[in-house]
Motif scaffolding. Sequence first.
Motif, PDB file in Angstrom:
ATOM      1  N   LYS A   1       0.841  -1.205   0.000  1.00  0.00           N
ATOM      2  CA  LYS A   1       0.000   0.000   0.000  1.00  0.00           C
ATOM      3  C   LYS A   1       0.869   1.245   0.000  1.00  0.00           C
ATOM      4  O   LYS A   1       1.852   1.331   0.734  1.00  0.00           O
ATOM      5  CB  LYS A   1      -0.905  -0.001   1.232  1.00  0.00           C
ATOM      6  CG  LYS A   1      -1.912  -1.151   1.228  1.00  0.00           C
ATOM      7  CD  LYS A   1      -3.320  -0.654   0.981  1.00  0.00           C
ATOM      8  CE  LYS A   1      -4.295  -1.779   0.675  1.00  0.00           C
ATOM      9  NZ  LYS A   1      -4.678  -2.547   1.865  1.00  0.00           N
TER      10      LYS A   1
ATOM     11  N   LEU B   1       1.566   5.403   0.602  1.00  0.00           N
ATOM     12  CA  LEU B   1       1.181   6.425   1.570  1.00  0.00           C
ATOM     13  C   LEU B   1      -0.139   7.030   1.104  1.00  0.00           C
ATOM     14  O   LEU B   1      -0.206   7.539  -0.004  1.00  0.00           O
ATOM     15  CB  LEU B   1       2.279   7.505   1.627  1.00  0.00           C
ATOM     16  CG  LEU B   1       1.979   8.760   2.447  1.00  0.00           C
ATOM     17  CD1 LEU B   1       1.876   8.443   3.930  1.00  0.00           C
ATOM     18  CD2 LEU B   1       3.031   9.825   2.200  1.00  0.00           C
ATOM     19  N   PRO B   2      -1.196   6.959   1.935  1.00  0.00           N
ATOM     20  CA  PRO B   2      -2.497   7.459   1.463  1.00  0.00           C
ATOM     21  C   PRO B   2      -2.458   8.957   1.184  1.00  0.00           C
ATOM     22  O   PRO B   2      -1.656   9.691   1.768  1.00  0.00           O
ATOM     23  CB  PRO B   2      -3.442   7.155   2.644  1.00  0.00           C
ATOM     24  CG  PRO B   2      -2.735   6.148   3.483  1.00  0.00           C
ATOM     25  CD  PRO B   2      -1.270   6.412   3.295  1.00  0.00           C
TER      26      PRO B   2
ATOM     27  N   THR C   1      -5.684  12.846   6.769  1.00  0.00           N
ATOM     28  CA  THR C   1      -4.729  12.442   7.797  1.00  0.00           C
ATOM     29  C   THR C   1      -3.292  12.487   7.288  1.00  0.00           C
ATOM     30  O   THR C   1      -2.385  12.890   8.006  1.00  0.00           O
ATOM     31  CB  THR C   1      -5.028  11.002   8.251  1.00  0.00           C
ATOM     32  OG1 THR C   1      -6.428  10.867   8.453  1.00  0.00           O
ATOM     33  CG2 THR C   1      -4.286  10.662   9.517  1.00  0.00           C
TER      34      THR C   1
ATOM     35  N   PHE D   1       2.019  14.785   5.381  1.00  0.00           N
ATOM     36  CA  PHE D   1       3.265  14.085   5.046  1.00  0.00           C
ATOM     37  C   PHE D   1       3.538  14.178   3.552  1.00  0.00           C
ATOM     38  O   PHE D   1       4.690  14.329   3.133  1.00  0.00           O
ATOM     39  CB  PHE D   1       3.194  12.630   5.515  1.00  0.00           C
ATOM     40  CG  PHE D   1       2.846  12.522   6.974  1.00  0.00           C
ATOM     41  CD1 PHE D   1       3.721  13.021   7.930  1.00  0.00           C
ATOM     42  CD2 PHE D   1       1.653  11.976   7.391  1.00  0.00           C
ATOM     43  CE1 PHE D   1       3.406  12.960   9.280  1.00  0.00           C
ATOM     44  CE2 PHE D   1       1.325  11.910   8.737  1.00  0.00           C
ATOM     45  CZ  PHE D   1       2.205  12.404   9.689  1.00  0.00           C
TER      46      PHE D   1
ATOM     47  N   CYS E   1       5.352   8.970  11.591  1.00  0.00           N
ATOM     48  CA  CYS E   1       4.268   8.005  11.370  1.00  0.00           C
ATOM     49  C   CYS E   1       3.900   7.297  12.670  1.00  0.00           C
ATOM     50  O   CYS E   1       2.736   7.003  12.911  1.00  0.00           O
ATOM     51  CB  CYS E   1       4.673   6.964  10.346  1.00  0.00           C
ATOM     52  SG  CYS E   1       5.379   7.640   8.825  1.00  0.00           S
TER      53      CYS E   1
ATOM     54  N   SER F   1       3.595   8.197  15.617  1.00  0.00           N
ATOM     55  CA  SER F   1       2.718   8.850  16.600  1.00  0.00           C
ATOM     56  C   SER F   1       1.314   8.240  16.516  1.00  0.00           C
ATOM     57  O   SER F   1       0.583   8.251  17.501  1.00  0.00           O
ATOM     58  CB  SER F   1       2.686  10.361  16.361  1.00  0.00           C
ATOM     59  OG  SER F   1       2.110  10.657  15.110  1.00  0.00           O
TER      60      SER F   1
ATOM     61  N   LEU G   1       8.357   4.833   4.832  1.00  0.00           N
ATOM     62  CA  LEU G   1       8.246   5.320   3.453  1.00  0.00           C
ATOM     63  C   LEU G   1       9.180   4.581   2.504  1.00  0.00           C
ATOM     64  O   LEU G   1       9.073   4.727   1.296  1.00  0.00           O
ATOM     65  CB  LEU G   1       8.525   6.829   3.421  1.00  0.00           C
ATOM     66  CG  LEU G   1       7.469   7.656   4.169  1.00  0.00           C
ATOM     67  CD1 LEU G   1       7.984   9.055   4.470  1.00  0.00           C
ATOM     68  CD2 LEU G   1       6.175   7.732   3.378  1.00  0.00           C
TER      69      LEU G   1
HETATM   70  C1  HEC Z   1      -2.650  11.240  12.735  1.00  0.00           C
HETATM   71  C2  HEC Z   1      -2.476   9.778  12.730  1.00  0.00           C
HETATM   72  C3  HEC Z   1      -1.683   9.158  11.589  1.00  0.00           C
HETATM   73  C4  HEC Z   1      -0.391   9.460  11.220  1.00  0.00           C
HETATM   74  C5  HEC Z   1       0.554  10.476  11.831  1.00  0.00           C
HETATM   75  C6  HEC Z   1      -0.069   8.573  10.115  1.00  0.00           C
HETATM   76  N1  HEC Z   1      -1.132   7.775   9.831  1.00  0.00           N
HETATM   77 FE1  HEC Z   1      -1.227   6.322   8.383  1.00  0.00          FE
HETATM   78  N2  HEC Z   1      -3.136   5.880   8.892  1.00  0.00           N
HETATM   79  C7  HEC Z   1      -3.831   6.447   9.976  1.00  0.00           C
HETATM   80  C8  HEC Z   1      -5.119   5.795  10.084  1.00  0.00           C
HETATM   81  C9  HEC Z   1      -6.176   6.117  11.146  1.00  0.00           C
HETATM   82  C10 HEC Z   1      -5.173   4.828   9.049  1.00  0.00           C
HETATM   83  C11 HEC Z   1      -6.302   3.861   8.728  1.00  0.00           C
HETATM   84  C12 HEC Z   1      -7.482   4.570   8.132  1.00  0.00           C
HETATM   85  C13 HEC Z   1      -7.126   5.191   6.835  1.00  0.00           C
HETATM   86  O1  HEC Z   1      -6.972   4.464   5.834  1.00  0.00           O
HETATM   87  O2  HEC Z   1      -7.019   6.438   6.769  1.00  0.00           O
HETATM   88  C14 HEC Z   1      -3.922   4.912   8.314  1.00  0.00           C
HETATM   89  C15 HEC Z   1      -3.612   4.125   7.230  1.00  0.00           C
HETATM   90  C16 HEC Z   1      -2.356   4.055   6.635  1.00  0.00           C
HETATM   91  C17 HEC Z   1      -1.975   3.146   5.571  1.00  0.00           C
HETATM   92  C18 HEC Z   1      -2.851   2.094   4.941  1.00  0.00           C
HETATM   93  C19 HEC Z   1      -3.629   2.742   3.829  1.00  0.00           C
HETATM   94  C20 HEC Z   1      -4.511   1.724   3.133  1.00  0.00           C
HETATM   95  O3  HEC Z   1      -4.644   1.887   1.899  1.00  0.00           O
HETATM   96  O4  HEC Z   1      -5.042   0.833   3.781  1.00  0.00           O
HETATM   97  C21 HEC Z   1      -0.662   3.389   5.269  1.00  0.00           C
HETATM   98  C22 HEC Z   1       0.187   2.689   4.231  1.00  0.00           C
HETATM   99  C23 HEC Z   1      -0.226   4.458   6.146  1.00  0.00           C
HETATM  100  N3  HEC Z   1      -1.280   4.850   6.949  1.00  0.00           N
HETATM  101  C24 HEC Z   1       1.052   4.986   6.161  1.00  0.00           C
HETATM  102  C25 HEC Z   1       1.465   6.039   6.947  1.00  0.00           C
HETATM  103  C26 HEC Z   1       2.789   6.618   6.891  1.00  0.00           C
HETATM  104  C27 HEC Z   1       3.902   6.139   5.980  1.00  0.00           C
HETATM  105  C28 HEC Z   1       2.809   7.626   7.801  1.00  0.00           C
HETATM  106  C29 HEC Z   1       3.974   8.571   8.084  1.00  0.00           C
HETATM  107  C30 HEC Z   1       4.480   9.355   6.962  1.00  0.00           C
HETATM  108  C31 HEC Z   1       1.508   7.684   8.447  1.00  0.00           C
HETATM  109  N4  HEC Z   1       0.710   6.715   7.895  1.00  0.00           N
HETATM  110  C32 HEC Z   1       1.158   8.572   9.446  1.00  0.00           C
HETATM  111  C33 HEC Z   1      -3.373   7.454  10.809  1.00  0.00           C
HETATM  112  C34 HEC Z   1      -2.131   8.080  10.729  1.00  0.00           C
END
Ligand code: HEC
Length: 93
Positions: free
Chosen positions: A31, A33-34, A38, A42, A59, A61, A86
């Motif tokens: 997957k 980085l979305p 949220t 980034f 990430c 946090s 990443l």
């Molecule tokens: C503020 C909280 C928060 C931070 C900080 C954060 N994430 Fe997330 N992330 C989430 C949540 C909640 C989900 C699950 C729900 C969603 O898909 O948004 C998620 C989902 C994801 C997914 C799965 C997406 C999918 O298609 O299922 C990935 C990959 C990911 N994050 C990567 C990262 C990376 C890399 C970083 C740092 C650069 C990061 N996240 C920082 C809250 C966060």
Amino acid sequence: MKIGKRDWIFLAIVAAVLLVFIAISGKEKTKKLPVDATHQQFNDMLNAGKKKIEVDPLCESCHDGVKVKFPPNHPAKPGGAPMRCLFCHKQQK
Ligand code: HEC
Ligand code: HEC
């Protein structure tokens, strides 16, 4: 045409190369980085030229394995050295 020993060796090499390609293409499905509210901050940092290794620690946090869980078979585990998120979860084009 008769299929001789050399042909079989050639075919084996072709098959091995194909298998490697299939193995690599499986990894590419990790997957990305979305791009959502949220994760936009980034994406902005990376677009602004910040290095991946500077963004990675942020990430955890949320993705600390408690607030947001990792799949049980996740290749990287929280707790040890900072995870290079990443490096595997690349930015979308
Ligand atoms: C503020 C909280 C928060 C931070 C900080 C954060 N994430 Fe997330 N992330 C989430 C949540 C909640 C989900 C699950 C729900 C969603 O898909 O948004 C998620 C989902 C994801 C997914 C799965 C997406 C999918 O298609 O299922 C990935 C990959 C990911 N994050 C990567 C990262 C990376 C890399 C970083 C740092 C650069 C990061 N996240 C920082 C809250 C966060
Ligand atoms: C060594 C490579 C690697 C590293 C480092 C890594 N991941 Fe993953 N991650 C994967 C793979 C492979 C999967 C399972 C395939 C998939 O669903 O993307 C996965 C799955 C996930 C999922 C679940 C996606 C889903 O299916 O909903 C989230 C969320 C996630 N990772 C976030 C992170 C965050 C955040 C970090 C850093 C703290 C991180 N990962 C570090 C490789 C990695």
